[in-house]
Structure formats: C-alpha cells, structure tokens
Design a protein around this motif. Structure first.
Motif, PDB file in Angstrom:
ATOM      1  N   GLU A  30       0.772  -1.218   0.082  1.00 24.33           N
ATOM      2  CA  GLU A  30       0.058  -0.067  -0.050  1.00 24.33           C
ATOM      3  C   GLU A  30       1.068   1.422  -0.139  1.00 24.33           C
ATOM      4  OE1 GLU A  30      -3.197   0.219   0.154  1.00 24.33           O
ATOM      5  OE2 GLU A  30      -3.583  -2.123  -0.044  1.00 24.33           O
ATOM      6  N   PRO A  31       0.461   2.437  -0.221  1.00 28.63           N
ATOM      7  CA  PRO A  31       1.262   3.566  -0.406  1.00 28.63           C
ATOM      8  C   PRO A  31       1.898   3.762   0.474  1.00 28.63           C
ATOM      9  CG  PRO A  31      -0.898   3.994  -1.441  1.00 28.63           C
ATOM     10  CD  PRO A  31      -0.948   2.713  -0.980  1.00 28.63           C
ATOM     11  N   GLU A  32       1.034   3.667   1.874  1.00 27.89           N
ATOM     12  CA  GLU A  32       1.639   4.067   3.363  1.00 27.89           C
ATOM     13  C   GLU A  32       2.711   3.327   3.494  1.00 27.89           C
ATOM     14  OE1 GLU A  32      -1.535   3.449   2.341  1.00 27.89           O
ATOM     15  OE2 GLU A  32      -2.464   2.463   3.974  1.00 27.89           O
ATOM     16  N   ALA A  33       2.598   1.947   3.216  1.00 30.84           N
ATOM     17  CA  ALA A  33       3.522   0.840   3.569  1.00 30.84           C
ATOM     18  C   ALA A  33       4.915   1.254   2.879  1.00 30.84           C
ATOM     19  CB  ALA A  33       3.197  -0.421   3.208  1.00 30.84           C
ATOM     20  N   ARG A  34       4.642   1.598   1.605  1.00 36.03           N
ATOM     21  CA  ARG A  34       5.738   2.128   0.733  1.00 36.03           C
ATOM     22  C   ARG A  34       6.601   3.266   1.365  1.00 36.03           C
ATOM     23  NH1 ARG A  34       3.692   1.473  -5.548  1.00 36.03           N
ATOM     24  NH2 ARG A  34       2.255  -0.335  -5.019  1.00 36.03           N
ATOM     25  N   ALA A  35       5.707   4.100   2.130  1.00 38.37           N
ATOM     26  CA  ALA A  35       6.378   5.470   2.874  1.00 38.37           C
ATOM     27  C   ALA A  35       7.375   4.920   3.904  1.00 38.37           C
ATOM     28  CB  ALA A  35       5.462   6.468   3.048  1.00 38.37           C
ATOM     29  N   ALA A  36       6.644   4.018   4.390  1.00 39.28           N
ATOM     30  CA  ALA A  36       7.240   3.537   5.677  1.00 39.28           C
ATOM     31  C   ALA A  36       8.575   2.792   5.406  1.00 39.28           C
ATOM     32  CB  ALA A  36       6.609   2.830   6.314  1.00 39.28           C
ATOM     33  N   ALA A  37       8.876   1.983   4.234  1.00 38.38           N
ATOM     34  CA  ALA A  37       9.805   1.257   3.885  1.00 38.38           C
ATOM     35  C   ALA A  37      11.029   2.283   3.255  1.00 38.38           C
ATOM     36  CB  ALA A  37       9.310   0.391   2.632  1.00 38.38           C
TER      37      ALA A  37
ATOM     38  N   ILE B 238       0.704   7.857   6.173  1.00 32.10           N
ATOM     39  CA  ILE B 238      -0.448   8.039   7.045  1.00 32.10           C
ATOM     40  C   ILE B 238      -1.468   6.999   6.400  1.00 32.10           C
ATOM     41  CG2 ILE B 238      -2.441   9.544   7.749  1.00 32.10           C
ATOM     42  CD1 ILE B 238      -0.308  11.774   7.448  1.00 32.10           C
ATOM     43  N   SER B 239      -2.024   6.246   7.349  1.00 28.84           N
ATOM     44  CA  SER B 239      -3.095   5.069   6.913  1.00 28.84           C
ATOM     45  C   SER B 239      -4.244   5.697   6.393  1.00 28.84           C
ATOM     46  CB  SER B 239      -3.329   3.990   7.841  1.00 28.84           C
ATOM     47  OG  SER B 239      -4.233   5.015   9.163  1.00 28.84           O
ATOM     48  N   GLU B 240      -4.985   4.910   5.630  1.00 28.60           N
ATOM     49  CA  GLU B 240      -6.477   5.350   5.075  1.00 28.60           C
ATOM     50  C   GLU B 240      -7.173   6.145   6.147  1.00 28.60           C
ATOM     51  OE1 GLU B 240      -7.759   2.155   2.645  1.00 28.60           O
ATOM     52  OE2 GLU B 240      -8.361   3.373   1.271  1.00 28.60           O
ATOM     53  N   GLU B 241      -7.252   5.223   7.142  1.00 25.18           N
ATOM     54  CA  GLU B 241      -8.456   5.815   8.158  1.00 25.18           C
ATOM     55  C   GLU B 241      -7.978   7.016   8.814  1.00 25.18           C
ATOM     56  OE1 GLU B 241      -9.850   3.006  10.892  1.00 25.18           O
ATOM     57  OE2 GLU B 241     -11.380   2.441   9.587  1.00 25.18           O
ATOM     58  N   ASP B 242      -6.632   6.981   9.289  1.00 22.32           N
ATOM     59  CA  ASP B 242      -6.099   8.396   9.808  1.00 22.32           C
ATOM     60  C   ASP B 242      -6.104   9.408   8.915  1.00 22.32           C
ATOM     61  OD1 ASP B 242      -5.730   6.777  12.031  1.00 22.32           O
ATOM     62  OD2 ASP B 242      -3.541   6.566  11.712  1.00 22.32           O
ATOM     63  N   ALA B 243      -5.943   9.071   7.510  1.00 22.93           N
ATOM     64  CA  ALA B 243      -6.147  10.277   6.488  1.00 22.93           C
ATOM     65  C   ALA B 243      -7.354  10.935   6.620  1.00 22.93           C
ATOM     66  CB  ALA B 243      -5.654   9.687   5.091  1.00 22.93           C
ATOM     67  N   VAL B 244      -8.569  10.082   6.366  1.00 23.65           N
ATOM     68  CA  VAL B 244      -9.887  10.557   6.545  1.00 23.65           C
ATOM     69  C   VAL B 244     -10.141  11.508   7.864  1.00 23.65           C
ATOM     70  CG1 VAL B 244     -12.350   9.955   6.807  1.00 23.65           C
ATOM     71  CG2 VAL B 244     -10.785   8.585   5.174  1.00 23.65           C
ATOM     72  N   SER B 245      -9.790  10.840   9.096  1.00 25.09           N
ATOM     73  CA  SER B 245      -9.916  11.711  10.232  1.00 25.09           C
ATOM     74  C   SER B 245      -9.281  12.834  10.220  1.00 25.09           C
ATOM     75  CB  SER B 245      -9.452  10.798  11.685  1.00 25.09           C
ATOM     76  OG  SER B 245      -9.600   9.765  11.428  1.00 25.09           O
ATOM     77  N   LEU B 246      -8.037  12.886   9.622  1.00 24.39           N
ATOM     78  CA  LEU B 246      -7.090  14.331   9.475  1.00 24.39           C
ATOM     79  C   LEU B 246      -7.993  15.272   8.688  1.00 24.39           C
ATOM     80  CD1 LEU B 246      -4.159  14.800  10.279  1.00 24.39           C
ATOM     81  CD2 LEU B 246      -3.801  14.605   7.834  1.00 24.39           C
ATOM     82  N   ILE B 247      -8.325  14.612   7.426  1.00 27.26           N
ATOM     83  CA  ILE B 247      -8.929  15.633   6.462  1.00 27.26           C
ATOM     84  C   ILE B 247     -10.401  16.162   7.092  1.00 27.26           C
ATOM     85  CG2 ILE B 247     -10.130  15.806   4.192  1.00 27.26           C
ATOM     86  CD1 ILE B 247      -7.989  13.669   3.492  1.00 27.26           C
ATOM     87  N   VAL B 248     -11.136  15.358   7.691  1.00 27.72           N
ATOM     88  CA  VAL B 248     -12.545  15.723   8.144  1.00 27.72           C
ATOM     89  C   VAL B 248     -12.126  16.672   9.607  1.00 27.72           C
ATOM     90  CG1 VAL B 248     -14.285  14.759   9.460  1.00 27.72           C
ATOM     91  CG2 VAL B 248     -13.872  13.756   7.482  1.00 27.72           C
ATOM     92  N   ASP B 249     -11.060  16.514  10.237  1.00 32.26           N
ATOM     93  CA  ASP B 249     -10.831  17.274  11.277  1.00 32.26           C
ATOM     94  C   ASP B 249     -10.599  18.696  10.754  1.00 32.26           C
ATOM     95  OD1 ASP B 249     -10.133  17.967  13.865  1.00 32.26           O
ATOM     96  OD2 ASP B 249      -8.230  17.841  13.477  1.00 32.26           O
ATOM     97  N   GLY B 250      -9.762  18.763   9.591  1.00 35.71           N
ATOM     98  CA  GLY B 250      -9.499  20.069   9.173  1.00 35.71           C
ATOM     99  C   GLY B 250     -10.580  20.581   8.574  1.00 35.71           C
ATOM    100  N   PHE B 251     -11.646  19.916   8.069  1.00 34.56           N
ATOM    101  CA  PHE B 251     -12.804  20.571   7.572  1.00 34.56           C
ATOM    102  C   PHE B 251     -13.538  21.026   8.449  1.00 34.56           C
ATOM    103  CE2 PHE B 251     -17.330  19.396   6.637  1.00 34.56           C
ATOM    104  CZ  PHE B 251     -17.654  19.958   5.685  1.00 34.56           C
TER     105      PHE B 251
END
Lengths: 254, 479
Positions: free
Chosen positions: A71-78, B437-450
């Motif tokens: 996943e993109p985030e795993a690539r970043a961490a790598a 940043i993981s998918e879920e954390d990205a959503v919270s981050l963006i919503v929080d900014g909103f």
C-alpha cells in the motif's frame, strides 16, 4: 536498492510505460528526462503507489521486496518518498500537525520511538532553518494558500524530515524562479548521503546544474531510450529531444 | 481486510464505547401517558401545584397536536404509550459522597470523573442519569458569587419564582409537538442562573445518560444570564446500545438580558444504532435562546455524531438591539443515521447580527441535511447575517442536503449565504498515504481540518473530545 524490470503500466486503457528497466543503487542520483507525455510522472506515481495506475507487466523490487504489492503508506514506511509535482492542499489541517502525524505513522510501522510534540517541534524547527524557510509556514494549513515556490519547498521540508531512502522528485523545478530553484536544490543536496538515492524527474536541464546527477536517462514513449552521465543532459539541452529520437531511429535502421 | 473475526468484533464494539448498561436499582413509572402519569410524576418530584398545572396545560395542548412530518427523515411511528416517563436510580443522594459508587463508575467509564472534574478541571458538572440529576459539583464555589447551578427539579422546589418567571418564556408549552410533550413530562435537567454583572468563574457542564430500557429522556434546561453576566455551558450525551429506538425530546431555553453572553456547547453522542440501522436514539430537541436585552449575545456550538435520528435547530431570537446570535455546527452521520439539523436566526432588534457555520459530514448510507431559517422582521433595521454551509461526502451511498430559508422584511438587511459540497478527494487521500498516514487516519485528518472552524469554538478540552469522537464515529467509513 531499486530494481525496475520491463515495467508496463497503464491508466484506463492507455498504456504509458512500455517496458521500462532501471537499477538504482544507494547513494546514486539518477535524473529522468524526456519530452512531455513520455511517462516521467507516471513512473513516479507507479513507484509511490497512486491508485488508478495498473501495472500489467514487469516488476519493481525495493531492497529485495516486491514494491508493487505494498500500500502507498507501507511504501512510505519502507523509505520511498514522492515529492509531488502538484502538492495537495488540505484545508484546516495544521502543517506541523500533518508532518508529525506522517513521521510518527512511519516510526510506528518501523517500530521506532514516536516523537511527542515538544521533541517534534524542536526537530522541525531545525529542518525549517536548514531549508531557509519561514517558520510561519509551519503554522498554516497544509499547502493552503502557499505560493508555487512555498509548496515545493514544503515538499523538500517533508523529505528532510521523513529521511527517505529513495526520494523521487517529480518536476520539483517546475514553476520555480531561479532563487527558489537554488534553495530547493540546496535542500536536496544537503540530503545527499551514501545510503540515500534520488530519482530526479525533470523536463529541463536547468535543475541539473544545481543537483548534479550521477546518471541521466532519457525517457521516450514509455521506455528509457538513452542513458549517460551529466554530459548527456547538457547535450539534450543543446540539441533538444528530437535529437535522441533521430539517433534512435538511425540506430534502428543501421 | 485481513482482520480475524474476533478482532473485527472488537473493533465494532469499540466504535460505540458508551454502549454499556449499568446494573442499578431504579424507581420507575410504568409505561403509558395520561393525566394520572403527570400527577404521579409531579408528586414524585414533590412539585408545587403551579408546576403540575403547567404540565397538565401542556399535556392537554399536546393532545390536540400531530407529530410533524416535514423533516427530511424516515421515521418509524412512535408509540407514546409504550414509553416510561420516569426512571430514577433508587437511593437518592444528598451529596456527592453519597452517590452510588456504581453510578460514579458509569461516569468514570464515560470519561466524566465527577470528583476530578470538579476539582482539577475547574468544571462544574451536573450529571443526569435517566430522569434525575444525580450530582452537581462545585456548587458551593458557585454559590459564593451568586450563581445557581442545580437540577431543574431542585430549582422548581427551591427557586420557584425564578423558574416560574422564565420557564416557557422562550419555548412556550405549545411551541411544537415535541416541546409540548416535554413540557408535560420533563423529568429533570439543569438550571443555571447568573446574576447581574457576574462572570461565571468556571465552565458549567452537564452529562446526560439514558440507562434504563423503554425509557424516554425529557430533560429541560433553563439558563438565565442577567445584565452583563457571562456563562459558558456544555452538555454531553450518551446511551447504552439497545435494539429498540429510544426517544429523547429535550427543551433548552436560554435568556440573555442586556449585554449578557451565553455560550452553549453540545457534544452529542447518543447511541446511533448499529451498522444495519437497528436501534438508536431519536433525538428530537427544541433549543432556543432569546437575546432579550440590547447588546446581548448567544452562541450555540454543537458537535452531533450520535443518535439514529437527529432533528433539531438551536435558534436565536435577536430581540435586543445590536444583539448577536451565532451557530456553529458539525453534524456527522454514518451507516443509516439521519440528521436534519440547522438553526433559526430571527432578527427583531436593530443592527442585530447573526452568523451560521455548518459542517456536515455524511458517510455510509446516511442522510445529512442542513435546514436553516434567517428571518429579518420589519423593524430590524441594519440586520446582518452570514451563513456558510459546507458538506463533505464519504462514499457513494450517502446524501447531503441543504435547505436554506430566508424571510426578509426589511430592505436594509444584508443576508449572505455560501454553500459547498465536496468529496474527500483522491488526491488528498493519496497525498496523506504517500507520507505514511493510513487510510483511516487520513480520513480523520481531513475531516478534522474540515471542522476546524467549529472546533475552535469549543472549550479546549472538549475540542479534543469532539475530535476523538469524530475519529471513532468514522471508523470503517472507507473501503
């Protein structure tokens, strides 16, 4: 460190990369040049894992691992970092907060210590200073209302902070005036290190006067058609991309 | 998703952390509603006769009314005879030390440590459990400066004249179907009185909790700020997870006299029902404040993440000249939740100003509507309003709607309305993810900014809470 073999990729039905191969070792700086539409940005996006790109053939390994299945985030961490050609605005999200979230997310995956806000602030201030940026950018929302130059500098700041092993710069020079270009290049040069490699994607030779590459590759129609050292970039500047194509067809008919 | 079923289960139950039931003895009235119920209720609360009569008048009016159906919500019929109108923990405490330890444990689980809050945070908490107010902290300190902060039941008994003067003066008994019902059967709530010239020395706060099954919660809150008084008040709400829908029909009235300022913040996290839309609270609330005096100010801030259905419009009646009304709202809906919420700003006085900021977030199969009225009466010379409504959609099956109404009867009024609807862009998501940043954390981050603009209005510690609440409520919104 990075090994790309016979890479084919498409967006929708349109094939953009058509058998690209490239090997990058730690400490090397590779410049990828080529005319518009050659597939330069696609290469960067495929390596970083942007959704919407489909790899149909070939392989990419990073430190021996199959990069394409991460996943993109795993690539970043790598340790893969893409400096965006068009950095994205995230309204309302504080830049410092974003940077810390990113750094700590990577630290967490790698099992390293996460930084608290005080530790982080100290670190980020140092980096900002080293980059010659105004600290005020840290208090603004991510890229929101940033000038073109500020956005690009913010990308390099992120890179400095995240300390990737492979940094891909996607037309980081586009839209920059000469002073901003020099600053960005200085930021990048400061990060050059024996364990870190760079893939510098650019349309113009100009950037390579400041970030001197070890290798220059010319990308045309989805493949690397010519490789050389920094001298190749200067020849390209003198003769234009048409020159490469002519040489290529001359070789083909010979 | 590679999660094991147990992990998945754990993740699901984590989503609504307040969904537990406290095993405690309660004294409750059998389900059903008639005049006898009201007499019984009133007797249990040892109310004076005028109060009983006031309730009965409301009840009789309610009988003539029909449940409204204009909101953009789908609602199963409510059987008003199946609800119990009174449930109280037995063993009424006289002071905080006598409060049942189990109750205190409940509030601890909810993150409302009464003792600590009172002492450390400088927040006075009134906790309402089912129908009665169980403990009010920091009262002595408040009493020193003349501030009254107590349960509504106590206020009716001890401060009858004040209650009688102001109760129903902003939301009359017959105002609407649910307000009439509340007026007839309200069980408890908070009463706040800030005398002339007093700046309330601490944040006041109430936690509402529905615990018993088949119970309705009908709290009534009344806040009065006399001339030059200043107060900030916050309410939080939770309920256990149950399969049936429970009704919450509250009424909140605010009165601000000359130059007074009332800030009312809500973090609403009633049980929203499960991911298939089963269960959850019906949250039908009438909240209205009146800027009765010149130069007064009322600010509503709400973060609405819970309830199966939320139907409420915290409003300001700007009667005093140069009075100011503000409404800041974040409403988040997920799964099958429905929200029809917004505000009414009624400009009566000269040079009155109102500001509306509404942020709607829809995920899952939910429906999220903003409905707002800006009304400028004939005499409201120089009235100004600015409205901004932004909505953000997550996924493809949810809906977001904006219903702005304007009634302008004065030609000097300036009324502005801005609205945007957007999706979390793929570019923003990829940008965050490419930084690790993981998918879920990205959503919270963006919503929080909103939501930043609204969160800024909340008291510091509650802004943190609100942010966490959004994160939890958005779990599983992507993918």
């Amino acid at each position: 460190m990075l090994k790309i073999e016979n890479l084919h990729a498409r967006i929708g039905a349109k094939e953009i990369l058509k058998g690209l191969s490239l090997e990058v070792k730690p400490g090397e700086v590779h410049a990828i040049m080529g005319p518009n539409g050659a597939g330069k940005s696609t290469l960067g996006n495929v390596l970083a894992g942007r959704p919407g790109y489909e790899v149909t053939q070939g392989s990419v390994t990073f430190d021996g691992k199959n990069l394409l299945e991460l996943e993109p985030e795993a690539r970043a961490a790598a340790g893969v970092f893409l400096a965006f050609q068009y950095p994205v605005e995230i309204p309302g999200v504080n830049n410092t907060y974003f940077l810390r979230a990113a750094l700590n997310a990577q630290h967490k995956v790698r099992g390293e210590q996460e930084l608290d806000s005080m530790q982080f602030l100290k670190l980020v201030r140092e980096k900002v200073k080293a980059m010659g940026m105004t600290p005020e950018l840290l208090n603004r929302a991510v890229n929101e209302g940033f000038s073109g130059g500020e956005k690009k500098r913010n990308e390099v700041l992120q890179m400095a902070l995240l300390e990737p092993r492979l940094a891909i710069l996607d037309e980081t020079d586009s839209g920059l005036d000469i002073d901003a270009l020099k600053q960005v290049a200085a930021g990048v040069n400061a990060l050059r290190a024996p364990q870190r490699a760079f893939l510098v994607i650019t349309h113009y030779q100009r950037l390579l006067d400041y970030i001197v590459p070890d290798f220059v590759h010319v990308l045309a129609d989805g493949r690397i058609v010519e490789s050389g050292d920094a001298q190749l970039a200067r020849e390209l500047e003198a003769h234009g991309y048409a020159w490469v194509r002519e040489r290529e067809s001359a070789e083909a008919s010979a | 998703m590679s999660s094991q079923p147990e992990e998945l289960q754990a993740a699901l139950s984590r989503r609504y952390g307040a969904g537990f039931v406290t095993d405690i003895e309660t004294d409750s009235l059998p389900p059903g509603l008639n005049e006898d119920t009201i007499h019984a209720l009133s007797a249990r609360k040892e109310e004076p006769e005028w109060m009983t009569e006031w309730r009965l008048a409301a009840y009789r009016h309610w009988l003539t009314m029909r449940q409204p159906n204009w909101a953009h919500i789908k609602l199963r019929p409510i059987d008003f005879q199946a609800i119990s109108y009174y449930a109280a923990p037995k063993n009424k405490p006289k002071s905080l030390d006598e409060v049942d330890p189990k109750l205190l444990e409940t509030y601890d689980k909810l993150g409302v440590p009464l003792h600590e809050r009172a002492k450390l945070a400088g927040v006075a908490v009134d906790a309402v459990f089912d129908s009665v107010s169980v403990a009010t902290t920091a009262r002595e300190q408040l009493a020193k400066v003349g501030v009254i902060f107590c349960s509504m039941s106590e206020a009716v008994r001890e401060h009858g004249e004040l209650v009688r003067k102001y109760l129903g003066s902003v939301v009359p008994q017959g105002d609407n179907f649910f307000a009439a019902l509340n007026s007839a059967v309200f069980s408890d709530g908070s009463f706040v009185f800030i005398p002339k010239g007093v700046r309330c020395p601490m944040e006041l706060s109430t936690y509402f909790r529905i615990n018993a099954g088949h119970t309705g919660q009908f709290e009534r809150t009344l806040i009065i700020a006399e001339e030059d008084a200043v107060v900030s008040y916050l309410e939080g709400c939770t309920a256990p997870m149950r399969d049936d829908n429970q009704l919450h029909a509250a009424v909140v009235e605010l009165v601000a006299l000359e130059r007074a300022s009332i800030k009312y913040s809500t973090v609403q996290n009633w049980y929203p029902g499960d991911e298939n839309g089963k269960g959850g609270i019906y949250n039908f609330v009438t909240k209205r404040g009146e800027c009765r005096g010149d130069d007064s100010r009322i600010t509503w801030t709400q973060v609405e993440t819970g309830s199966a259905i939320t139907w409420k419009y915290p409003s300001c009646v700007l009667r005093g000249d140069r009075s100011v009304g503000e409404f800041h709202s974040v409403a988040l809906t997920h799964h099958y939740q429905q929200a029809d919420t917004g505000t009414k700003m009624v400009h009566i006085g000269r040079d009155t100003k109102s500001k509306i900021v509404s942020k709607g977030i829809s995920a899952g199969k939910s429906q999220n509507s903003y409905r707002g009225l800006v009304k400028v009466e004939k005499g409201a010379e120089g009235a100004r309003n600015h409205t901004r409504c932004d909505s953000i959609l997550i996924g493809k099956q949810c809906g977001s709607h904006t219903f702005p109404y304007m009634e302008i009867k004065n030609p000097t009024a300036i009324v502005e309305h801005e609205a945007t609807t957007s999706k979390i862009s793929d570019d923003q998501m990829f940008y965050c993810r490419s930084r690790g940043i993981s998918e879920e954390d990205a959503v919270s981050l963006i919503v929080d900014g909103f939501c930043k603009q609204v969160f800024r209005e909340l008291p510091m510690e509650f802004a943190v809470e609100a942010k966490k609440l959004l994160e939890v409520s958005l779990e599983g919104a992507i993918g």
